[in-house]
Design a protein around this motif. Structure first.
Motif, PDB file in Angstrom:
ATOM      1  N   MET A   1       0.828  -1.177   0.000  1.00 39.63           N
ATOM      2  CA  MET A   1       0.000   0.000   0.000  1.00 39.63           C
ATOM      3  C   MET A   1       0.880   1.250   0.000  1.00 39.63           C
ATOM      4  O   MET A   1       1.810   1.364   0.774  1.00 39.63           O
ATOM      5  N   ALA A   2       0.560   2.180  -0.865  1.00 40.84           N
ATOM      6  CA  ALA A   2       1.255   3.466  -0.929  1.00 40.84           C
ATOM      7  C   ALA A   2       0.281   4.571  -0.532  1.00 40.84           C
ATOM      8  O   ALA A   2      -0.940   4.388  -0.571  1.00 40.84           O
ATOM      9  N   ILE A   3       0.835   5.706  -0.151  1.00 38.12           N
ATOM     10  CA  ILE A   3       0.031   6.872   0.203  1.00 38.12           C
ATOM     11  C   ILE A   3       0.339   7.975  -0.804  1.00 38.12           C
ATOM     12  O   ILE A   3       1.505   8.267  -1.076  1.00 38.12           O
ATOM     13  N   TRP A   4      -0.715   8.574  -1.364  1.00 45.58           N
ATOM     14  CA  TRP A   4      -0.590   9.609  -2.386  1.00 45.58           C
ATOM     15  C   TRP A   4      -1.297  10.872  -1.920  1.00 45.58           C
ATOM     16  O   TRP A   4      -2.285  10.804  -1.184  1.00 45.58           O
ATOM     17  N   TYR A   5      -0.800  12.019  -2.398  1.00 45.62           N
ATOM     18  CA  TYR A   5      -1.327  13.315  -1.973  1.00 45.62           C
ATOM     19  C   TYR A   5      -1.566  14.194  -3.194  1.00 45.62           C
ATOM     20  O   TYR A   5      -0.725  14.272  -4.082  1.00 45.62           O
ATOM     21  N   THR A   6      -2.698  14.882  -3.207  1.00 43.24           N
ATOM     22  CA  THR A   6      -2.973  15.869  -4.249  1.00 43.24           C
ATOM     23  C   THR A   6      -4.005  16.856  -3.733  1.00 43.24           C
ATOM     24  O   THR A   6      -4.898  16.485  -2.973  1.00 43.24           O
ATOM     25  N   ALA A   7      -3.882  18.111  -4.124  1.00 52.47           N
ATOM     26  CA  ALA A   7      -4.790  19.160  -3.649  1.00 52.47           C
ATOM     27  C   ALA A   7      -5.226  20.050  -4.809  1.00 52.47           C
ATOM     28  O   ALA A   7      -4.630  20.037  -5.881  1.00 52.47           O
ATOM     29  N   ASP A   8      -6.242  20.816  -4.541  1.00 56.60           N
ATOM     30  CA  ASP A   8      -6.709  21.872  -5.450  1.00 56.60           C
ATOM     31  C   ASP A   8      -7.143  21.363  -6.823  1.00 56.60           C
ATOM     32  O   ASP A   8      -6.933  22.035  -7.835  1.00 56.60           O
ATOM     33  N   THR A   9      -7.798  20.223  -6.848  1.00 59.12           N
ATOM     34  CA  THR A   9      -8.293  19.710  -8.127  1.00 59.12           C
ATOM     35  C   THR A   9      -9.417  20.593  -8.676  1.00 59.12           C
ATOM     36  O   THR A   9      -9.545  20.745  -9.883  1.00 59.12           O
ATOM     37  N   HIS A  10     -10.248  21.142  -7.813  1.00 63.36           N
ATOM     38  CA  HIS A  10     -11.341  22.037  -8.215  1.00 63.36           C
ATOM     39  C   HIS A  10     -12.193  21.423  -9.326  1.00 63.36           C
ATOM     40  O   HIS A  10     -12.518  22.095 -10.316  1.00 63.36           O
ATOM     41  N   PHE A  11     -12.546  20.145  -9.173  1.00 65.89           N
ATOM     42  CA  PHE A  11     -13.380  19.502 -10.184  1.00 65.89           C
ATOM     43  C   PHE A  11     -14.646  20.335 -10.417  1.00 65.89           C
ATOM     44  O   PHE A  11     -15.282  20.813  -9.489  1.00 65.89           O
ATOM     45  N   GLY A  12     -14.982  20.531 -11.688  1.00 64.88           N
ATOM     46  CA  GLY A  12     -16.204  21.226 -12.076  1.00 64.88           C
ATOM     47  C   GLY A  12     -16.132  22.732 -12.135  1.00 64.88           C
ATOM     48  O   GLY A  12     -17.086  23.374 -12.565  1.00 64.88           O
ATOM     49  N   TYR A  13     -15.027  23.330 -11.753  1.00 61.45           N
ATOM     50  CA  TYR A  13     -14.931  24.787 -11.700  1.00 61.45           C
ATOM     51  C   TYR A  13     -14.505  25.331 -13.062  1.00 61.45           C
ATOM     52  O   TYR A  13     -13.367  25.173 -13.484  1.00 61.45           O
ATOM     53  N   GLU A  14     -15.422  25.996 -13.734  1.00 60.05           N
ATOM     54  CA  GLU A  14     -15.219  26.479 -15.104  1.00 60.05           C
ATOM     55  C   GLU A  14     -14.048  27.452 -15.252  1.00 60.05           C
ATOM     56  O   GLU A  14     -13.425  27.510 -16.305  1.00 60.05           O
ATOM     57  N   ASN A  15     -13.739  28.229 -14.222  1.00 58.08           N
ATOM     58  CA  ASN A  15     -12.724  29.267 -14.350  1.00 58.08           C
ATOM     59  C   ASN A  15     -11.310  28.812 -14.012  1.00 58.08           C
ATOM     60  O   ASN A  15     -10.359  29.519 -14.320  1.00 58.08           O
ATOM     61  N   VAL A  16     -11.149  27.672 -13.375  1.00 59.46           N
ATOM     62  CA  VAL A  16      -9.811  27.283 -12.919  1.00 59.46           C
ATOM     63  C   VAL A  16      -8.824  27.052 -14.065  1.00 59.46           C
ATOM     64  O   VAL A  16      -7.650  27.401 -13.917  1.00 59.46           O
ATOM     65  N   PRO A  17      -9.221  26.520 -15.224  1.00 59.61           N
ATOM     66  CA  PRO A  17      -8.219  26.390 -16.290  1.00 59.61           C
ATOM     67  C   PRO A  17      -7.611  27.741 -16.689  1.00 59.61           C
ATOM     68  O   PRO A  17      -6.402  27.852 -16.883  1.00 59.61           O
ATOM     69  N   ARG A  18      -8.436  28.777 -16.731  1.00 59.23           N
ATOM     70  CA  ARG A  18      -7.948  30.109 -17.102  1.00 59.23           C
ATOM     71  C   ARG A  18      -7.164  30.740 -15.951  1.00 59.23           C
ATOM     72  O   ARG A  18      -6.060  31.254 -16.151  1.00 59.23           O
ATOM     73  N   PHE A  19      -7.706  30.689 -14.731  1.00 60.21           N
ATOM     74  CA  PHE A  19      -7.033  31.314 -13.589  1.00 60.21           C
ATOM     75  C   PHE A  19      -5.672  30.695 -13.298  1.00 60.21           C
ATOM     76  O   PHE A  19      -4.753  31.373 -12.872  1.00 60.21           O
ATOM     77  N   CYS A  20      -5.561  29.382 -13.504  1.00 66.06           N
ATOM     78  CA  CYS A  20      -4.323  28.665 -13.140  1.00 66.06           C
ATOM     79  C   CYS A  20      -3.527  28.207 -14.355  1.00 66.06           C
ATOM     80  O   CYS A  20      -2.627  27.383 -14.226  1.00 66.06           O
ATOM     81  N   GLN A  21      -3.864  28.708 -15.514  1.00 60.05           N
ATOM     82  CA  GLN A  21      -3.179  28.366 -16.756  1.00 60.05           C
ATOM     83  C   GLN A  21      -3.122  26.845 -16.974  1.00 60.05           C
ATOM     84  O   GLN A  21      -2.105  26.294 -17.396  1.00 60.05           O
ATOM     85  N   ARG A  22      -4.217  26.156 -16.656  1.00 57.34           N
ATOM     86  CA  ARG A  22      -4.280  24.722 -16.933  1.00 57.34           C
ATOM     87  C   ARG A  22      -4.594  24.536 -18.417  1.00 57.34           C
ATOM     88  O   ARG A  22      -5.479  25.197 -18.956  1.00 57.34           O
ATOM     89  N   PRO A  23      -3.904  23.624 -19.091  1.00 58.02           N
ATOM     90  CA  PRO A  23      -3.975  23.527 -20.557  1.00 58.02           C
ATOM     91  C   PRO A  23      -5.188  22.754 -21.081  1.00 58.02           C
ATOM     92  O   PRO A  23      -5.043  21.770 -21.803  1.00 58.02           O
ATOM     93  N   PHE A  24      -6.390  23.216 -20.731  1.00 59.65           N
ATOM     94  CA  PHE A  24      -7.590  22.498 -21.153  1.00 59.65           C
ATOM     95  C   PHE A  24      -8.572  23.452 -21.806  1.00 59.65           C
ATOM     96  O   PHE A  24      -8.700  24.607 -21.396  1.00 59.65           O
ATOM     97  N   SER A  25      -9.282  22.949 -22.794  1.00 58.18           N
ATOM     98  CA  SER A  25     -10.280  23.771 -23.468  1.00 58.18           C
ATOM     99  C   SER A  25     -11.623  23.735 -22.754  1.00 58.18           C
ATOM    100  O   SER A  25     -12.489  24.552 -23.034  1.00 58.18           O
TER     101      SER A  25
END
Length: 160
Positions: A1-25
């Motif tokens: 068993m391994a332990i993994w960490y991730t934050a700030d996914t903001h699933f469903g938030y329309e503005n996060v790709p633009r605000f955070c320069q995420r490369p998605f259309s």
């Protein structure tokens, strides 16, 4: 068993790709990519810890949407350390644990690491090599000597 960490996914938030320069259309494309990246590393027996901001925006209030994303997360255990954007719908998901703060034993020395959505100046066992994992600041502050930003915007949309 391994332990993994991730934050700030903001699933469903329309503005996060633009605000955070995420490369998605689209936010749907972003969600699919984040889930795909999680599935590449998080195994069926692993733990997944999310230090905050699982979902955000109007879609974060849609129980069916939030449940659908949660159901697609990999791992045997899923834990939430609450962030400023985690709504009641997110808090009602069947997480294995929910809190504002967590201490997790991990690493080769089984050290007690601290998880909080917000970066902290100090924490339990900081002088003994314990790390602090945080999110919240996206790409605005990466990390310091023993505190690590585990937000997807710093990790190249990956997890550690």
């Amino acid at each position: 068993m391994a332990i993994w960490y991730t934050a700030d996914t903001h699933f469903g938030y329309e503005n996060v790709p633009r605000f955070c320069q995420r490369p998605f259309s689209s936010v749907a494309q972003m969600g699919d990519a984040l889930l795909e990246n999680l599935w590449k590393v998080v195994g069926p027996e692993d733990q997944l810890w999310m230090p905050g901001d699982f979902a955000f925006g109007p879609r974060a209030k849609d129980r069916d949407f939030v449940n659908g994303v949660f159901d697609k997360l990999p791992g045997a255990e899923k834990h939430l350390v609450t962030g400023n954007h985690d709504s009641e719908v997110t808090l009602q998901l069947p997480w294995n644990s929910i809190g504002h703060f967590a201490e997790v034993r991990d690493g080769p020395q089984n050290q007690l690491n601290t998880l909080c959505h917000y970066p902290m100046i100090t924490w339990n066992h900081a002088c003994r090599g314990a790390l602090q994992f945080f999110g919240h600041v996206h790409e605005n502050w990466q990390d310091a000597r023993n505190s690590v930003n585990v937000g997807v915007d710093v990790l190249g949309l990956q997890t550690i």
